[in-house]
Design an enzyme around this catalytic site. Sequence first.
Site, short mmCIF file in Angstrom:
data_model
loop_
_atom_site.label_atom_id
_atom_site.label_comp_id
_atom_site.label_asym_id
_atom_site.label_seq_id
_atom_site.Cartn_x
_atom_site.Cartn_y
_atom_site.Cartn_z
N ARG A 168 -3.98 -0.06 8.36
CA ARG A 168 -3.10 -0.63 7.51
C ARG A 168 -1.87 0.22 7.31
O ARG A 168 -2.06 1.35 6.95
CB ARG A 168 -3.52 -0.85 6.24
CG ARG A 168 -2.50 -1.75 5.41
CD ARG A 168 -2.92 -1.67 3.89
NE ARG A 168 -3.88 -2.54 3.52
CZ ARG A 168 -4.92 -2.36 2.56
NH1 ARG A 168 -4.66 -1.44 1.58
NH2 ARG A 168 -6.02 -2.93 2.44
N ASP A 213 -8.26 2.05 0.66
CA ASP A 213 -6.84 2.14 0.28
C ASP A 213 -6.17 3.78 0.30
O ASP A 213 -7.18 4.51 0.10
CB ASP A 213 -6.57 1.88 -1.28
CG ASP A 213 -6.49 0.10 -1.28
OD1 ASP A 213 -6.41 -0.40 -0.40
OD2 ASP A 213 -6.62 -0.08 -2.29
C1 FAD Z 1 -1.48 -5.50 1.63
C2 FAD Z 1 -1.03 -4.29 1.21
C3 FAD Z 1 -1.75 -3.28 0.86
C4 FAD Z 1 -1.10 -1.99 0.36
N1 FAD Z 1 -1.86 -0.98 0.09
C5 FAD Z 1 -1.50 0.29 -0.36
C6 FAD Z 1 -2.03 1.46 -0.18
O1 FAD Z 1 -3.33 1.43 -0.09
N2 FAD Z 1 -1.33 2.68 -0.56
C7 FAD Z 1 -0.13 2.79 -0.92
O2 FAD Z 1 0.53 3.75 -1.47
N3 FAD Z 1 0.77 1.39 -0.93
C8 FAD Z 1 0.11 0.27 -0.79
N4 FAD Z 1 0.84 -0.92 -0.59
C9 FAD Z 1 1.98 -0.97 -1.21
C10 FAD Z 1 3.21 -0.27 -0.23
O3 FAD Z 1 3.04 0.90 0.01
C11 FAD Z 1 4.67 -0.77 -0.88
O4 FAD Z 1 4.81 -0.02 -2.27
C12 FAD Z 1 4.86 -2.20 -1.13
O5 FAD Z 1 4.41 -3.05 0.01
C13 FAD Z 1 6.46 -2.74 -1.29
O6 FAD Z 1 6.97 -2.16 0.15
P1 FAD Z 1 7.60 -3.27 1.23
O7 FAD Z 1 7.19 -2.76 2.37
O8 FAD Z 1 6.90 -4.64 0.78
O9 FAD Z 1 9.15 -3.10 0.99
P2 FAD Z 1 10.21 -2.99 -0.11
O10 FAD Z 1 11.29 -2.20 0.52
O11 FAD Z 1 9.56 -2.38 -1.44
O12 FAD Z 1 10.46 -4.38 -0.32
C14 FAD Z 1 11.12 -5.21 0.60
C15 FAD Z 1 11.19 -6.67 0.00
O13 FAD Z 1 10.06 -7.39 -0.21
C16 FAD Z 1 10.18 -7.95 -1.52
N5 FAD Z 1 9.27 -7.36 -2.47
C17 FAD Z 1 8.62 -6.10 -2.30
N6 FAD Z 1 8.09 -5.74 -3.41
C18 FAD Z 1 7.98 -6.90 -4.47
C19 FAD Z 1 7.70 -7.12 -5.58
N7 FAD Z 1 6.99 -6.18 -6.22
N8 FAD Z 1 8.05 -8.07 -6.34
C20 FAD Z 1 8.84 -9.07 -5.63
N9 FAD Z 1 9.35 -8.74 -4.29
C21 FAD Z 1 8.91 -7.79 -3.67
C22 FAD Z 1 11.48 -7.99 -1.80
O14 FAD Z 1 12.16 -9.29 -1.26
C23 FAD Z 1 11.99 -6.70 -1.16
O15 FAD Z 1 13.27 -6.87 -0.92
C24 FAD Z 1 0.14 -2.10 -0.09
C25 FAD Z 1 0.99 -3.07 0.33
C26 FAD Z 1 0.31 -4.27 0.64
C27 FAD Z 1 1.44 -5.48 1.11
#
Ligand code: FAD
Length: 308
Positions: free
Chosen positions: A184, A134
């Site tokens: 990722r 991560d």
């Molecule tokens: C598999 C995975 C691993 C990850 N690993 C890391 C990592 O190692 N380091 C790191 O900094 N970040 C990590 N993240 C988190 C990532 O950086 C984002 O903060 C998170 O995924 C939200 O961004 P988004 O791309 O979904 O888009 P966003 O613009 O945040 O959201 C887009 C849409 O997704 C849905 N959504 C998003 N979040 C939520 C929520 N919490 N509850 C309900 N609906 C939601 C909503 O419909 C929203 O409108 C990871 C995410 C995933 C999916």
Amino acid sequence: MLRRALLRVSRSAKIKNLVTTAPVTAGVVERFIAGETSDEVVTVTRQLVGAGLLVSIDYLGEDTIDRSHVDAVVVAYLDLLTKLRESGLSASAEVSIKLTAMGQHLRDGPQLALENAELICRAARKADATVTLDMENHTTTDSTLEILHTLRKEYPGTGAVLQAYLYRTEDDCRDLAVAGSRVRLCKGAYAEPETVAFQDRQEIDKSYVRCMKILMAGNGFPMLATHDPTMIDIGLKLAADYGRGPGDFEFQMLHGIRPTEQLRLAKLGHAVRVYVPYGTDWYGYLVRRLAERPSNLRFFTRSLITKN
Ligand SMILES: Cc1cc2nc3c(=O)[nH]c(=O)nc-3n(C[C@H](O)[C@H](O)[C@H](O)COP(=O)(O)OP(=O)(O)OC[C@H]3O[C@@H](n4cnc5c(N)ncnc54)[C@H](O)[C@@H]3O)c2cc1C
């Protein structure tokens, strides 16, 4: 703005105490976290794999400054990998580890984190599973990438994570878009200063698209970690443009977020991996999930006010 403020305020011990002891918290935690024990996470993994999904399991904990706690986290991963192997799930389930839970912040931290990550990679190899590192806040990026490069000499399947909100990430994508490299791509979940990261959501989205293009055009294995419908559509289009079939990249989403979309993509034949956290140290993870979604946060704060 709200997201950044919440991430900052969440560092207060008082707020942590309020959130972790509030009765409403249990319900919210249940939505995002698969349980406290390895048996519970194995049960959830079996259900997800049975539904046609892949899994990456995270034993919760980060920013550890206590050596005995670091050792306990490593033991928890070794135990988990044994259980995955025994239950026949390791072909579909990898583990995600945070180097700050492996000792990265302690004295001789990078070396200790590397040695601990090596122990986990060795156990993962025995279990026929993989490991992804991560990515945490920007102060750890260089050290994490260095450890990644060292690990990949012996364990080339070790996955990297890059965060589109950092200005540097397009360059990092170019470096890592090489044969056999699992990367990722996420938007990034920490409150970062404008000296190192885009602050505006649209700028972050544009960066995510640029990074996706680099990874999809390259020779590595892109893992698109997002719930964002626009990013998912663009990812699908880029896959078609670059001739990547379902086995040449994967989508990743978090446990409890857009589960119907996870199944829809899997039914279309795409590889979809669900990131499944478990353990008792869930506070930091929960706050990041609440900060990402104002409606989750509104529901949570309203319940805090009415129930306390
Ligand atoms: C598999 C995975 C691993 C990850 N690993 C890391 C990592 O190692 N380091 C790191 O900094 N970040 C990590 N993240 C988190 C990532 O950086 C984002 O903060 C998170 O995924 C939200 O961004 P988004 O791309 O979904 O888009 P966003 O613009 O945040 O959201 C887009 C849409 O997704 C849905 N959504 C998003 N979040 C939520 C929520 N919490 N509850 C309900 N609906 C939601 C909503 O419909 C929203 O409108 C990871 C995410 C995933 C999916």
